[in-house]
Each structure stands twice: as structure tokens, then as C-alpha cells.
Design a protein around this motif. Sequence first.
Motif, PDB file in Angstrom:
ATOM      1  N   SER A  53       0.839  -1.197   0.000  1.00 18.12           N
ATOM      2  CA  SER A  53       0.000   0.000   0.000  1.00 18.12           C
ATOM      3  C   SER A  53       0.879   1.254   0.000  1.00 18.12           C
ATOM      4  O   SER A  53       1.954   1.284   0.591  1.00 18.12           O
ATOM      5  CB  SER A  53      -0.917   0.003   1.225  1.00 18.12           C
ATOM      6  OG  SER A  53      -0.152  -0.014   2.413  1.00 18.12           O
ATOM      7  N   GLY A  54       0.403   2.295  -0.687  1.00 18.31           N
ATOM      8  CA  GLY A  54       1.168   3.532  -0.748  1.00 18.31           C
ATOM      9  C   GLY A  54       2.209   3.512  -1.857  1.00 18.31           C
ATOM     10  O   GLY A  54       2.455   2.498  -2.503  1.00 18.31           O
ATOM     11  N   ALA A  55       2.845   4.646  -2.068  1.00 16.67           N
ATOM     12  CA  ALA A  55       3.853   4.768  -3.114  1.00 16.67           C
ATOM     13  C   ALA A  55       5.225   4.362  -2.580  1.00 16.67           C
ATOM     14  O   ALA A  55       5.566   4.642  -1.444  1.00 16.67           O
ATOM     15  CB  ALA A  55       3.903   6.199  -3.625  1.00 16.67           C
ATOM     16  N   PHE A  56       5.982   3.694  -3.396  1.00 12.63           N
ATOM     17  CA  PHE A  56       7.348   3.327  -3.025  1.00 12.63           C
ATOM     18  C   PHE A  56       8.198   3.321  -4.291  1.00 12.63           C
ATOM     19  O   PHE A  56       7.786   2.840  -5.330  1.00 12.63           O
ATOM     20  CB  PHE A  56       7.383   1.962  -2.329  1.00 12.63           C
ATOM     21  CG  PHE A  56       6.624   0.874  -3.063  1.00 12.63           C
ATOM     22  CD1 PHE A  56       7.258   0.070  -3.985  1.00 12.63           C
ATOM     23  CD2 PHE A  56       5.271   0.673  -2.825  1.00 12.63           C
ATOM     24  CE1 PHE A  56       6.571  -0.920  -4.667  1.00 12.63           C
ATOM     25  CE2 PHE A  56       4.573  -0.317  -3.502  1.00 12.63           C
ATOM     26  CZ  PHE A  56       5.218  -1.120  -4.422  1.00 12.63           C
ATOM     27  N   GLN A  57       9.382   3.893  -4.181  1.00 14.22           N
ATOM     28  CA  GLN A  57      10.266   4.006  -5.344  1.00 14.22           C
ATOM     29  C   GLN A  57      11.409   3.004  -5.321  1.00 14.22           C
ATOM     30  O   GLN A  57      12.007   2.733  -6.358  1.00 14.22           O
ATOM     31  CB  GLN A  57      10.829   5.427  -5.421  1.00 14.22           C
ATOM     32  CG  GLN A  57       9.772   6.494  -5.678  1.00 14.22           C
ATOM     33  CD  GLN A  57      10.376   7.881  -5.727  1.00 14.22           C
ATOM     34  OE1 GLN A  57      11.338   8.177  -5.011  1.00 14.22           O
ATOM     35  NE2 GLN A  57       9.838   8.744  -6.579  1.00 14.22           N
TER      36      GLN A  57
END
Length: 240
Positions: A181-185
Motif C-alpha cells: 500500500s502507498g507509493a514506493f520508489q
Amino acid sequence: MPRFFVEKIPGSQAVISGPDAKHISRVLRMRVGEAITLCDQQGYDYSGVVSELSNTSVLVNITGKYPSKSEPSVCVHLFQAMPKSDKMEWIVQKSVELGVSEITPVFTKRCVSRPDEKSMQKKLERYQKISLEAAKQSGRACVPVVHKAVPLQEALSQMQESILSLCFYERAELPLKDTMSGAFQSVSILIGSEGGFEEWEAEQANEAGCRLVSLGPRILRCETAPLAALSAIMYASGNL
């Protein structure tokens, strides 16, 4: 359209030499005036036209430069416990096809394969060649680096550089989807060899900031687990 990697494209022309030049002239039988795509290994593709060629070199006139669409938006560093036989070659090839950014072999307690320094260097050269060929075949714009093997503790230290660090452990109860969940680079993933991890190794990973996660109720082989994990991460991040 044929794609080839070059180290530098300084201006309006680029030169392809060595085995690739021979492949272009003898195998592909390309001719002057034909279109070709070059990759600078930095995330950019270049459109070009063959202007001169021989068995030893090919001169390409550059007609355009644009960001590659084949590189994923998430950087995944695979830390793979050293498996037996040629399984690592398979893992490198398929991981590159799926979009891995870096690969580091790791020595854990249950690793049966423990090549000496000289043998490991030969293996690394082989792995890097496989990475290059897989990158070409799959249309990558970068060639993922296969780093030298490290002990588990060093691997855990390096994994802390990523935004998200995951250790896939057969006794873990946390589903992988719950970590996506959420943004991750950037993501580092740690996969065991045959037999998985010792309990104390999993505890070390957890103490180092890794989340202990599961790939489901089925026990996957060490060469299957990294591909399943990569596929799931690429899907969750919109890269598959």
C-alpha cells in the motif's frame, strides 16, 4: 527493430563494435540506411540509421533521443541467497526480464554452494553476461548489475538504503499485498536458498528493519520465489 547497448553517445553519431557489430552485419545482415535503436544504459533510447558497417564496427547516425518506456518506475534490488547448481543463472535471467534493477548474491547458513573467490569471480562474469543478454532480449534500457556476493549481515545493512525492505520467510504470516500500500520508489527483497532461512537469520532481518513477509501457503523453490515476488511488486507498482 534491433536494439543494442552502447556505453556513450556523445553527439550525433555512435559506434558499435565487437561481437555486436559482427552480429549486425553477419547474422542480422543489416544494410546502410536501415533503422536501429541504441540504449545508453542510463534510461534513454536513441533512434538511428546505419551509415557505415563492417564485421568489426557499425556507424550509426542518431536521429532522436527519448526516455525508455521499458524501465520500471520502482527500483528493486534482489538479495538472493546463493543456490546450488546453475539456478542462479536462471534467477538472473528471469529477474532481469521482470525488471529487477540490481542483484546481489548472499551467503546464508543454509547455502550449500560456497564457491571460493576465484570461482565466484568467474560466476559473476557469467551472471553479468546473462544480465546483458536478458536486457537486450526484453527491451530494457539498462543492464542490471550483479554485485559480488556478501554475507547476510552486510546484505541486511545494504537493504536499509531502500525505502521498503522485505525478507521472504516461510514462517512469516504477513501477506505481501499488505506491504504494497502507498507509493514506493525503491524496494530490497531478500530470498533464501534451498531450505530457506534459519530462525535466527529471520530475526536478524527483522531487527535490521526488514518486514518478514509470506508468498502464500505454498512453499516455493528458491528459484521460483524471487520471480513470484518481483511479479507481485511490479504489478502492485503499476509496472506489469
